[in-house]
Design an enzyme around this catalytic site. Structure first.
Site: not given
Ligand code: AGP
Length: 600
Positions: A98, A74, A483
């Protein structure tokens, strides 16, 4: 973000291990991918843009090797292309990385002065170059690694192959997860044990500033000053990991539909025996204040809880975005309980915020889905959402489980501090027991959501508005839509629109809202009429029997305030999903995103 896998064996071809591992890690990023493996004592590298499927096509079927490393990326530094993809090779050293090397510009400049030339824009190539520089300086890879740990600022999980020693893989870790799995004559390094469960469930976890020398027979883990560390071998015992899509076209739809089971599974231990079960939840009455920290959807779940804590349980509560929280004065004290919400348990900003609170010795509670994740080890106490693997990048079933658990924490608080009577609490518990039927009812209105999606999927701007709890839900609705559909969508407090944003409303702009609070609904409806008067197409999700000219109504069952958000969010999730279907986007792996955001 990104996923790492490395494997070494003296009796098997490790190529399938690398590929399976990378496929399982693709949730961490899918911009580009690559592998390095040794053949006839040479290191060969294959890199591609896009997904692991592209990489597979490039690897000829008859390639075999006993040592290799792989990466799914990513992009953080430099575009998502095959040049910037990992592995990065710098003379003797080939690495996958990473994390983020924060002082890479400074290091790059110093290395340039020593005639090092760089081909990519990445911080990871600089890490490879620095390791090479120290390796040439000391003629000793372990000394090079120790020097690297001393001088690099940032986060890293690194797998390293050395041209002069293709009998070992070296691995280094700081702030990015790394495990070493072990099985007969084969050892496998990965950024998540789940990626290599097909081969082994026995593994070691590396801690920050540790490094390891891994060959087919042994794993030697050392501290940053070179002392051998004897670690306990862990065994991953979680069962029933269902990674299939079933009969669904997308994981997201499967996970939305699973909510009829997952919400109840999460909360059952705390409601099945009425008040006695509720009492199993931590007692929050001893704290003056509750702080909640999370990112994205997890943050939105926190906003729902904030509303309930304040309005129902008469308890001070604030919610913070983790990336903001970690760089501001939070007036930390032992009378505030900080709740960390995370599906993955690996989100870098949330982990950093958690460490901050822990360093001040203040109490913490986690609401986490993934067992044995970094956060689950750090919090004082952890409540698991237990929804199983959430694979789609867009979080759905984890969100409703987080909201359900938080709602019960509020309910327990309201019972203990007498904001609600025992009778009221028991009634709410009974209604929670019926959640499956209620959720099913809302899930079953597929035709309605599909029709709405068809009406608006070609629009480029969509607004979500609401007041109070409905505003918190509007934020989640707008996030879900943007998203996966790539439509610009924004959420606003309904009363705030006319202070600026209403200028963006034009003919046919969709405005979606929910109104579930008898005291505020009339005001929200007035706001909807204001946008209607300016040509908007208006949709309202409500548990009341409203009939308003030109407002399209989606009815949900009438339930208590603790359950409302669990029902309202479902139309939001399905509307986003069906719009994305019509726009033919890559729903489970939307562009630019990753499931687990392990960089700052
Ligand atoms: C949610 O649809 C997202 N892809 C994103 O906002 C996600 O909730 C956020 O990155 C937090 O991730 P986590 O719950 O694994 O900490």
């Amino acid at each position: 973000m990104c996923g790492i896998v490395g494997a070494i064996s003296n009796n098997r071809n490790i190529m399938p291990i690398l590929i399976t591992g990378l496929e399982n890690l693709e949730y961490r990023g899918y911009d580009s991918a690559g592998i390095a493996y040794s053949k006839d004592n040479n290191v060969n590298i294959i890199k591609v843009t896009g997904k692991i499927s592209n990489l597979k096509q490039k690897i000829s079927k008859d390639v075999e090797s006993n040592i290799g490393i792989g990466h799914t990326r990513w992009a953080t530094h430099g575009q998502a292309n095959s040049i910037n993809a990992h592995p990065h090779k710098f003379k003797h050293i080939t690495i996958v990385h990473n994390g983020i090397i924060e002082n890479f510009i400074e290091i790059k400049e110093k290395l340039k002065e020593k005639n090092y030339q760089f081909k990519t824009d990445t911080d990871s190539e600089v890490a490879a170059a620095l390791l090479n520089y120290y390796y040439e300086k000391f003629n000793n890879i372990e000394k090079a690694i120790k020097e690297f740990i001393k001088n690099v600022i940032g986060s890293y999980a690194i797998c390293l192959m050395l041209d002069d020693d293709l009998e070992n893989i070296y691995t280094i870790k700081k702030e990015s997860p790394l495990v070493i799995g072990t099985t007969d004559n084969t050892n496998i390094i990965a950024s998540d044990i789940r990626a290599i469960l097909k081969y082994t469930n026995k593994y070691y976890i590396l801690d920050d500033f540790e490094y390891a020398k891994v060959n087919a027979k042994e794993i030697i883990i050392k501290s940053k000053d070179g002392k051998i560390i004897n670690k306990n071998l862990k065994v991953f015992t979680e069962k029933n990991i269902d990674n299939s899509k079933g009969h669904y076209n997308h994981y997201m739809l499967k996970e939305i539909m699973e909510q009829k089971e997952t919400i109840l599974n999460t909360i059952l231990p705390f409601i099945e025996e009425g008040i006695d079960s509720l009492e199993k939840l931590p007692d929050l009455t001893k704290y003056q204040e509750i702080a909640i920290v999370g990112c994205g959807t997890a943050y939105h779940a926190g906003l729902v809880a904030k509303y309930l804590f304040k309005e129902i349980a008469n308890t001070k509560c604030n919610v913070y975005i983790a990336s903001e929280y970690r760089y501001q004065n939070n007036f930390l004290n032992k009378d505030t309980l900080t709740i960390f919400i995370s599906q993955s348990g690996e989100t870098a900003d949330t982990i950093a915020a958690l460490k901050l609170v822990k360093n001040k010795d203040c109490p913490t509670l986690g609401i986490i889905n993934v067992k044995n994740s970094t956060m689950s080890f750090l919090v004082d106490k952890c409540l698991y959402t237990n929804v199983g693997n959430e694979i789609a990048v867009a979080s759905t079933k984890a969100y409703t489980a987080q909201v359900a658990l938080l709602s019960l924490l509020v309910l327990a608080q309201a019972y203990r501090n007498k904001s609600l009577s025992k009778k009221e609490v028991l009634q709410i518990i009974e209604e929670f027991k019926n959640i499956k039927t209620l959720v099913n009812d809302v899930l079953n209105k597929k035709d309605l959501y599909q029709k709405l999606a068809k009406d608006i999927y070609k629009e480029e701007d969509i607004f979500y508005i609401g007041r109070g709890l409905d505003y918190a839900l509007a934020m989640e609705g707008a996030l879900k839509l943007k998203e996966i559909s790539y439509i610009h969508s924004e959420s606003y407090a309904a009363g705030e629109l006319k202070h600026g944003t209403i200028s963006l409303i034009k003919k046919n702009t969709p405005v979606i809202s929910s109104a579930t609070n008898a005291n505020l609904n009339a005001k929200t409806i007035s706001n909807l009429k204001e946008v209607l008067a300016r040509g908007a197409n208006v949709y309202l999700i409500t548990d009341e029997n409203y009939k308003e000219d030109n407002i399209n109504i989606i009815n949900i069952p009438k339930v208590n305030i603790f359950i409302k958000s669990l029902l309202i969010v479902i139309p939001y999730q399905l509307i986003a999903y069906y719009i994305a279907v019509l726009r033919k986007t890559d729903i489970d792996k939307p562009k630019n995103l990753a499931k687990s955001v392990t960089v700052e």
